[in-house]
Design a protein around this motif. Structure first.
Motif, PDB file in Angstrom:
ATOM      1  N   GLY A  96       0.831  -1.197   0.000  1.00  0.00           N
ATOM      2  CA  GLY A  96       0.000   0.000   0.000  1.00  0.00           C
ATOM      3  C   GLY A  96       0.861   1.241   0.000  1.00  0.00           C
ATOM      4  O   GLY A  96       1.600   1.505  -0.959  1.00  0.00           O
ATOM      5  N   LEU A  97       0.815   1.986   1.087  1.00  0.00           N
ATOM      6  CA  LEU A  97       1.641   3.173   1.241  1.00  0.00           C
ATOM      7  C   LEU A  97       3.087   2.733   1.449  1.00  0.00           C
ATOM      8  O   LEU A  97       3.382   1.957   2.356  1.00  0.00           O
ATOM      9  N   SER A  98       4.002   3.207   0.609  1.00  0.00           N
ATOM     10  CA  SER A  98       5.395   2.786   0.740  1.00  0.00           C
ATOM     11  C   SER A  98       6.007   3.349   2.009  1.00  0.00           C
ATOM     12  O   SER A  98       5.485   4.288   2.624  1.00  0.00           O
ATOM     13  N   GLY A  99       7.154   2.776   2.391  1.00  0.00           N
ATOM     14  CA  GLY A  99       7.839   3.262   3.572  1.00  0.00           C
ATOM     15  C   GLY A  99       8.250   4.724   3.437  1.00  0.00           C
ATOM     16  O   GLY A  99       8.169   5.491   4.401  1.00  0.00           O
ATOM     17  N   ILE A 100       8.673   5.125   2.256  1.00  0.00           N
ATOM     18  CA  ILE A 100       9.063   6.512   2.009  1.00  0.00           C
ATOM     19  C   ILE A 100       7.870   7.436   2.197  1.00  0.00           C
ATOM     20  O   ILE A 100       7.952   8.484   2.856  1.00  0.00           O
ATOM     21  N   GLU A 101       6.724   7.052   1.620  1.00  0.00           N
ATOM     22  CA  GLU A 101       5.511   7.868   1.749  1.00  0.00           C
ATOM     23  C   GLU A 101       5.026   7.907   3.192  1.00  0.00           C
ATOM     24  O   GLU A 101       4.605   8.955   3.697  1.00  0.00           O
ATOM     25  N   ALA A 102       5.079   6.751   3.860  1.00  0.00           N
ATOM     26  CA  ALA A 102       4.641   6.681   5.256  1.00  0.00           C
ATOM     27  C   ALA A 102       5.518   7.572   6.133  1.00  0.00           C
ATOM     28  O   ALA A 102       5.019   8.286   7.013  1.00  0.00           O
ATOM     29  N   ALA A 103       6.823   7.542   5.890  1.00  0.00           N
ATOM     30  CA  ALA A 103       7.742   8.369   6.675  1.00  0.00           C
ATOM     31  C   ALA A 103       7.443   9.850   6.489  1.00  0.00           C
ATOM     32  O   ALA A 103       7.456  10.628   7.452  1.00  0.00           O
ATOM     33  N   ALA A 104       7.177  10.244   5.247  1.00  0.00           N
ATOM     34  CA  ALA A 104       6.868  11.651   4.972  1.00  0.00           C
ATOM     35  C   ALA A 104       5.617  12.085   5.730  1.00  0.00           C
ATOM     36  O   ALA A 104       5.558  13.195   6.277  1.00  0.00           O
ATOM     37  N   ARG A 105       4.610  11.223   5.793  1.00  0.00           N
ATOM     38  CA  ARG A 105       3.375  11.565   6.508  1.00  0.00           C
ATOM     39  C   ARG A 105       3.608  11.639   8.019  1.00  0.00           C
ATOM     40  O   ARG A 105       3.070  12.510   8.696  1.00  0.00           O
ATOM     41  N   ILE A 106       4.405  10.700   8.520  1.00  0.00           N
ATOM     42  CA  ILE A 106       4.716  10.729   9.955  1.00  0.00           C
ATOM     43  C   ILE A 106       5.431  12.023  10.311  1.00  0.00           C
ATOM     44  O   ILE A 106       5.137  12.665  11.318  1.00  0.00           O
ATOM     45  N   ARG A 107       6.348  12.439   9.460  1.00  0.00           N
ATOM     46  CA  ARG A 107       7.096  13.671   9.712  1.00  0.00           C
ATOM     47  C   ARG A 107       6.218  14.908   9.570  1.00  0.00           C
ATOM     48  O   ARG A 107       6.445  15.915  10.234  1.00  0.00           O
ATOM     49  N   GLN A 108       5.198  14.834   8.728  1.00  0.00           N
ATOM     50  CA  GLN A 108       4.260  15.948   8.607  1.00  0.00           C
ATOM     51  C   GLN A 108       3.472  16.125   9.891  1.00  0.00           C
ATOM     52  O   GLN A 108       3.220  17.251  10.334  1.00  0.00           O
ATOM     53  N   GLU A 109       3.088  14.989  10.500  1.00  0.00           N
ATOM     54  CA  GLU A 109       2.302  15.039  11.728  1.00  0.00           C
ATOM     55  C   GLU A 109       3.166  15.348  12.949  1.00  0.00           C
ATOM     56  O   GLU A 109       2.693  15.968  13.903  1.00  0.00           O
ATOM     57  N   ARG A 110       4.414  14.885  12.916  1.00  0.00           N
ATOM     58  CA  ARG A 110       5.320  15.110  14.060  1.00  0.00           C
ATOM     59  C   ARG A 110       6.708  15.356  13.495  1.00  0.00           C
ATOM     60  O   ARG A 110       7.455  14.430  13.191  1.00  0.00           O
ATOM     61  N   ASP A 142      15.092  12.981   1.684  1.00  0.00           N
ATOM     62  CA  ASP A 142      13.960  13.833   1.329  1.00  0.00           C
ATOM     63  C   ASP A 142      12.733  13.519   2.183  1.00  0.00           C
ATOM     64  O   ASP A 142      11.905  14.397   2.453  1.00  0.00           O
ATOM     65  N   ALA A 143      12.602  12.252   2.613  1.00  0.00           N
ATOM     66  CA  ALA A 143      11.463  11.856   3.444  1.00  0.00           C
ATOM     67  C   ALA A 143      11.678  12.199   4.915  1.00  0.00           C
ATOM     68  O   ALA A 143      10.792  11.980   5.741  1.00  0.00           O
ATOM     69  N   GLY A 144      12.852  12.737   5.239  1.00  0.00           N
ATOM     70  CA  GLY A 144      13.141  13.100   6.624  1.00  0.00           C
ATOM     71  C   GLY A 144      13.776  11.991   7.424  1.00  0.00           C
ATOM     72  O   GLY A 144      13.822  12.062   8.658  1.00  0.00           O
ATOM     73  N   GLY A 145      14.267  10.947   6.759  1.00  0.00           N
ATOM     74  CA  GLY A 145      14.902   9.845   7.461  1.00  0.00           C
ATOM     75  C   GLY A 145      16.234  10.241   8.081  1.00  0.00           C
ATOM     76  O   GLY A 145      16.952  11.098   7.553  1.00  0.00           O
ATOM     77  N   SER A 146      16.554   9.606   9.196  1.00  0.00           N
ATOM     78  CA  SER A 146      17.819   9.898   9.892  1.00  0.00           C
ATOM     79  C   SER A 146      18.916   8.920   9.519  1.00  0.00           C
ATOM     80  O   SER A 146      20.022   8.992  10.047  1.00  0.00           O
ATOM     81  N   GLY A 147      18.607   7.980   8.629  1.00  0.00           N
ATOM     82  CA  GLY A 147      19.611   7.018   8.205  1.00  0.00           C
ATOM     83  C   GLY A 147      18.967   5.756   7.689  1.00  0.00           C
ATOM     84  O   GLY A 147      17.741   5.669   7.551  1.00  0.00           O
ATOM     85  N   TYR A 148      19.802   4.772   7.385  1.00  0.00           N
ATOM     86  CA  TYR A 148      19.271   3.487   6.919  1.00  0.00           C
ATOM     87  C   TYR A 148      20.239   2.369   7.252  1.00  0.00           C
ATOM     88  O   TYR A 148      21.436   2.585   7.454  1.00  0.00           O
ATOM     89  N   VAL A 149      19.684   1.176   7.317  1.00  0.00           N
ATOM     90  CA  VAL A 149      20.475  -0.036   7.523  1.00  0.00           C
ATOM     91  C   VAL A 149      20.129  -0.997   6.398  1.00  0.00           C
ATOM     92  O   VAL A 149      18.946  -1.268   6.138  1.00  0.00           O
ATOM     93  N   ALA A 150      21.148  -1.491   5.709  1.00  0.00           N
ATOM     94  CA  ALA A 150      20.912  -2.495   4.677  1.00  0.00           C
ATOM     95  C   ALA A 150      20.542  -3.822   5.344  1.00  0.00           C
ATOM     96  O   ALA A 150      21.163  -4.211   6.339  1.00  0.00           O
ATOM     97  N   LYS A 151      19.513  -4.484   4.833  1.00  0.00           N
ATOM     98  CA  LYS A 151      19.062  -5.730   5.456  1.00  0.00           C
ATOM     99  C   LYS A 151      20.175  -6.772   5.498  1.00  0.00           C
ATOM    100  O   LYS A 151      20.234  -7.583   6.429  1.00  0.00           O
ATOM    101  N   SER A 152      21.054  -6.736   4.527  1.00  0.00           N
ATOM    102  CA  SER A 152      22.143  -7.709   4.490  1.00  0.00           C
ATOM    103  C   SER A 152      23.156  -7.476   5.609  1.00  0.00           C
ATOM    104  O   SER A 152      23.961  -8.353   5.911  1.00  0.00           O
ATOM    105  N   ARG A 153      23.112  -6.284   6.234  1.00  0.00           N
ATOM    106  CA  ARG A 153      24.067  -5.961   7.291  1.00  0.00           C
ATOM    107  C   ARG A 153      23.369  -5.652   8.613  1.00  0.00           C
ATOM    108  O   ARG A 153      23.947  -4.990   9.488  1.00  0.00           O
ATOM    109  N   ALA A 154      22.161  -6.137   8.775  1.00  0.00           N
ATOM    110  CA  ALA A 154      21.388  -5.817   9.976  1.00  0.00           C
ATOM    111  C   ALA A 154      22.115  -6.218  11.254  1.00  0.00           C
ATOM    112  O   ALA A 154      22.192  -5.447  12.218  1.00  0.00           O
ATOM    113  N   SER A 155      22.657  -7.429  11.273  1.00  0.00           N
ATOM    114  CA  SER A 155      23.300  -7.912  12.502  1.00  0.00           C
ATOM    115  C   SER A 155      24.541  -7.097  12.855  1.00  0.00           C
ATOM    116  O   SER A 155      24.900  -6.958  14.024  1.00  0.00           O
ATOM    117  N   GLN A 156      25.209  -6.503  11.837  1.00  0.00           N
ATOM    118  CA  GLN A 156      26.415  -5.711  12.098  1.00  0.00           C
ATOM    119  C   GLN A 156      26.099  -4.246  12.401  1.00  0.00           C
ATOM    120  O   GLN A 156      26.768  -3.622  13.220  1.00  0.00           O
TER     121      GLN A 156
END
Length: 245
Positions: free
Chosen positions: A168-182, A204-218
């Motif tokens: 449905g709503l992508s993570g990028i779109e969801a993040a933008a809406r969350i940041r609009q509200e807070r 652009d969506a206001g994210g503070s960073g990202y973690v690649a799924k292949s490196r989650a444990s690290q």
């Protein structure tokens, strides 16, 4: 209590007595030896953040917390004074509202994390990594973008870990809406993509960073710690891409 006591059941009782709301939780788990319990409660041994956090938050609201440790279980009693109802509001509604706020805030002093990912196994893995650290707690999970937006508004987490690809709503779109509200909401993306274009979308969506799924444990724990500490987390290659925006 379930996590640490080993008890499969617990008795919970909420009552109103002498101008206060009283919550009592009793389990029949492993308990703690009396001497050790007293040492922890009088401050001579570390308790972690949970019990002191509950006691402090209830104290701020005019309530109290008592804990009775035994070798065959634990009894926790939280109390909160009932405030007089304001005009047009029933006393019962006021009491219920006060108790709800108290219980939510007094759950513990850990930083609250909302996980949004449509894969159950991935959510379980993330929850396990987060809750392996006593200072953090997973306050909720979402499997769709719109659900993530709704739960972020309801739960007010300190951090949202957001999968880029949500139904449905992508993570990028969801993040933008969350940041609009807070505007101050902290969002850490979790993705299989690791490209300059993706980094630009995250920023652009206001994210503070990202973690690649292949490196989650690290990388996940370091990323969470950085973002909750007011920093960002972008791997070196992605950081270079971000600087060329």
């Amino acid at each position: 209590m379930h996590r640490y006591s080993g008890s499969s059941v617990a008795k919970i009782r909420i009552s109103k007595e002498s101008g206060e709301v009283r919550l009592e939780v009793v389990d029949h788990g492993l308990g703690i030896k009396g001497g050790a319990a007293r040492a922890k409660l009088d401050g001579s041994a570390p308790l972690g953040v949970g019990i002191p956090g509950m006691r402090e938050r209830l104290h701020q609201l005019g309530g109290g917390l008592s804990i009775d440790f035994g070798t065959n279980g634990t009894r926790v009693v939280a109390t909160l004074p009932i405030k007089k109802a304001v005009a047009g509001e029933a006393e019962g509604d006021e009491s219920a509202s006060s108790l709800s706020v108290a219980l939510r805030s007094a759950q513990d002093a850990r930083r609250r994390v909302l996980i949004a990912d449509d894969h159950e196994l991935m959510r379980r893995g993330l929850r396990g990594l987060i809750e392996s650290h006593d200072e953090w707690a997973v306050c909720g999970e979402a499997v769709e973008g719109s659900e993530a937006v709704r739960k972020a508004a309801e739960l007010q987490p300190d951090l949202v870990i957001m999968d880029v690809n949500l139904p449905g709503l992508s993570g990028i779109e969801a993040a933008a809406r969350i940041r609009q509200e807070r505007e101050g909401a902290k969002i850490l993306f979790f993705t299989v993509h690791d490209s300059e274009e993706m980094v630009r979308e995250i920023i652009d969506a206001g994210g503070s960073g990202y973690v690649a799924k292949s490196r989650a444990s690290q990388d996940l724990i370091e990323a969470v710690r950085n973002v909750l500490g007011g920093k960002t987390f972008f791997p070196a290659a992605a950081a270079a891409a971000a600087g060329r925006r």
